[in-house]
Design a protein around this motif. Structure first.
Motif, short mmCIF file in Angstrom:
data_model
loop_
_atom_site.label_atom_id
_atom_site.label_comp_id
_atom_site.label_asym_id
_atom_site.label_seq_id
_atom_site.Cartn_x
_atom_site.Cartn_y
_atom_site.Cartn_z
N PRO A 261 58.78 27.34 46.32
CA PRO A 261 59.99 26.56 46.01
C PRO A 261 61.18 26.88 46.91
O PRO A 261 61.96 25.98 47.24
CB PRO A 261 60.28 26.93 44.55
CG PRO A 261 58.95 27.31 43.99
CD PRO A 261 58.25 28.00 45.11
N MET A 262 61.36 28.14 47.32
CA MET A 262 62.51 28.47 48.16
C MET A 262 62.35 27.87 49.55
O MET A 262 63.33 27.40 50.15
CB MET A 262 62.69 29.99 48.25
CG MET A 262 63.10 30.65 46.95
SD MET A 262 64.56 29.90 46.18
CE MET A 262 63.80 29.09 44.76
N ARG A 263 61.15 27.89 50.09
CA ARG A 263 60.91 27.26 51.38
C ARG A 263 61.24 25.77 51.29
O ARG A 263 61.86 25.19 52.20
CB ARG A 263 59.45 27.46 51.79
CG ARG A 263 59.12 26.94 53.18
CD ARG A 263 57.62 26.82 53.39
NE ARG A 263 56.90 28.04 53.05
CZ ARG A 263 55.87 28.08 52.22
NH1 ARG A 263 55.46 26.97 51.60
NH2 ARG A 263 55.26 29.22 51.97
N ARG A 264 60.85 25.16 50.20
CA ARG A 264 61.08 23.72 50.04
C ARG A 264 62.54 23.40 49.75
O ARG A 264 63.05 22.37 50.21
CB ARG A 264 60.13 23.20 48.96
CG ARG A 264 58.67 23.26 49.42
CD ARG A 264 57.67 23.12 48.32
NE ARG A 264 56.32 23.05 48.88
CZ ARG A 264 55.24 22.75 48.16
NH1 ARG A 264 55.35 22.53 46.86
NH2 ARG A 264 54.06 22.69 48.74
N LEU A 265 63.21 24.27 49.01
CA LEU A 265 64.65 24.10 48.82
C LEU A 265 65.38 24.20 50.16
O LEU A 265 66.35 23.48 50.42
CB LEU A 265 65.20 25.15 47.86
CG LEU A 265 65.21 24.82 46.38
CD1 LEU A 265 65.74 26.00 45.58
CD2 LEU A 265 66.04 23.56 46.08
#
Length: 384
Positions: A261-265
């Motif tokens: 999720p952090m990579r995608r955020l």
């Protein structure tokens, strides 16, 4: 319809013992929600939830007689946690909503499974199953589930007004379970577009939790694109854009990266994301690091050396998406090489000839030469 006999929770000794104790006492005991939905879809389930027409105090009496430990985790709302052989099971009394305000509900206990089903959000989440695997479908949600359609129960607008978080849940469930070839339910999207103001009632913690779960899906790009189209995404994260998410998903597949999720955020962008989603300190640091490194002209090898191979691969994927360039697998190999490299020169090798700022400057110079050589220069070559 009967669920397959090899569904794990249908063979869970504790769950079956709990259902059996309630049934012997004359009550219904039905598996409900995610475990049933996922069994229909052939997916794994992480939680086992049981619904019953027994009131909480009756559940407590049944469990006491059976020797099960009960924890009143949400007894005012009808939920008890039953611990059997160290494993927890949630049991909730059938309920119906009395009043709602867009964030929480005042409930009354019920003995009617149809009333319990009607207070849920989507038809795929209103499926129940008996302990023998027989499916109970009070609202006819099985066809939607089998077709992987995320459909609000009855009136979409009414369901949203009960809890505005259901706007985000619609997109999360679409990302995880929907068939993208079917598109998104038009009635749901219309209701969402008409209730955007309700998102302001939601706490940052609830929004952040939903966004992280959504972005952990294998491919959330179609759902996030529709979120942007109906103005949900900019309402939550000002300045965020979905255009680079699909390229990132492709880059992740090329690099064999698991969803993060952090990579995608990081690829979505936006202002004050960590605050708006109330991210943990660790997640906020990771998000900031990925965004910063993606914009820096640092080689893949150096990224691997300074930040580890995992972070380097994240950055390679982000750069490929943001700059719309194909992933270079040589960069992945360089990142791995950098991640395993160890600088062969130590401060003591330069002492006592150098010390203080001069020592630090020389170490940086030698390290830069070593990195530029592809980590090939030896200690002797660097010091010679």
């Amino acid at each position: 319809m009967r669920l397959p006999a090899d569904v794990p929770w249908l063979n869970d000794a504790g769950a079956l013992a709990l259902c059996g104790a309630l049934e012997v006492a004359g009550f219904q005991a039905l598996f409900v929600g995610g475990c049933v939905r996922n069994a229909v879809l052939g997916a794994d389930a992480s939680d086992i939830d049981i619904a019953t027409d027994a009131r909480p105090e009756q559940v407590q009496k049944v469990c006491k007689r059976a020797g099960f430990r009960t924890i009143p985790t949400g007894i005012d709302h009808g939920t008890l946690t039953i611990v059997i052989e160290g494993a927890p099971y949630e049991v909730t009394t059938f309920r119906t909503d009395v009043t709602t305000d867009g964030r929480r509900a005042v409930v009354a206990f019920s003995t009617d499974v149809i009333e319990d089903a009607r207070r849920r959000d989507f038809t795929m989440n209103a499926l129940y199953a008996r302990s023998d695997g027989t499916l109970v479908d009070p609202l006819g949600g099985l066809p939607d589930t089998q077709a992987r359609r995320v459909i609000f129960i009855d009136d979409a607008a009414a369901r949203i007004r009960e809890d505005y978080l259901r706007i985000l849940r619609f997109f999360r469930f679409s990302a995880w379970y929907a068939n993208p070839d079917h598109g998104f339910d038009a009635d749901a999207l219309a209701a969402i577009a008409n209730h955007l103001d309700g998102l302001a009632q939601l706490s940052a913690e609830r929004v952040g939790s939903e966004m992280i779960k959504l972005l952990a899906a294998p491919d959330p790009a179609p759902a996030v694109a529709v979120m942007e189209r109906v103005a949900v995404l900019p309402q939550l994260l000002n300045g965020a854009q979905s255009r680079w998410l699909a390229p990132l998903i492709h880059a992740e597949s090329m690099l064999d990266l698991s969803p993060d999720p952090m990579r995608r955020l990081a690829v979505l962008g936006g202002e004050d994301v960590a605050e708006r989603l109330r991210l943990s300190k660790a997640d906020a640091r990771k998000l900031h690091l990925l965004r910063t490194l993606a914009e820096q002209a640092v080689s893949a090898a150096e990224l691997g050396y300074r930040h580890g191979c995992t972070t380097a691969l994240d950055v390679i994927a982000l750069r490929g998406a943001l700059f719309e360039t194909p992933v270079n697998m040589d960069d992945a190999a360089a990142a791995a090489r950098g991640g395993g490299a160890k600088f062969p020169v130590a401060a003591r090798d330069l002492m006592p000839a150098l010390h203080g700022p001069e020592l630090g400057a020389k170490l940086k110079e030698l390290e830069a030469r070593w990195i530029a050589s592809g980590f090939n220069l030896t200690r002797a070559q660097l010091l010679g």
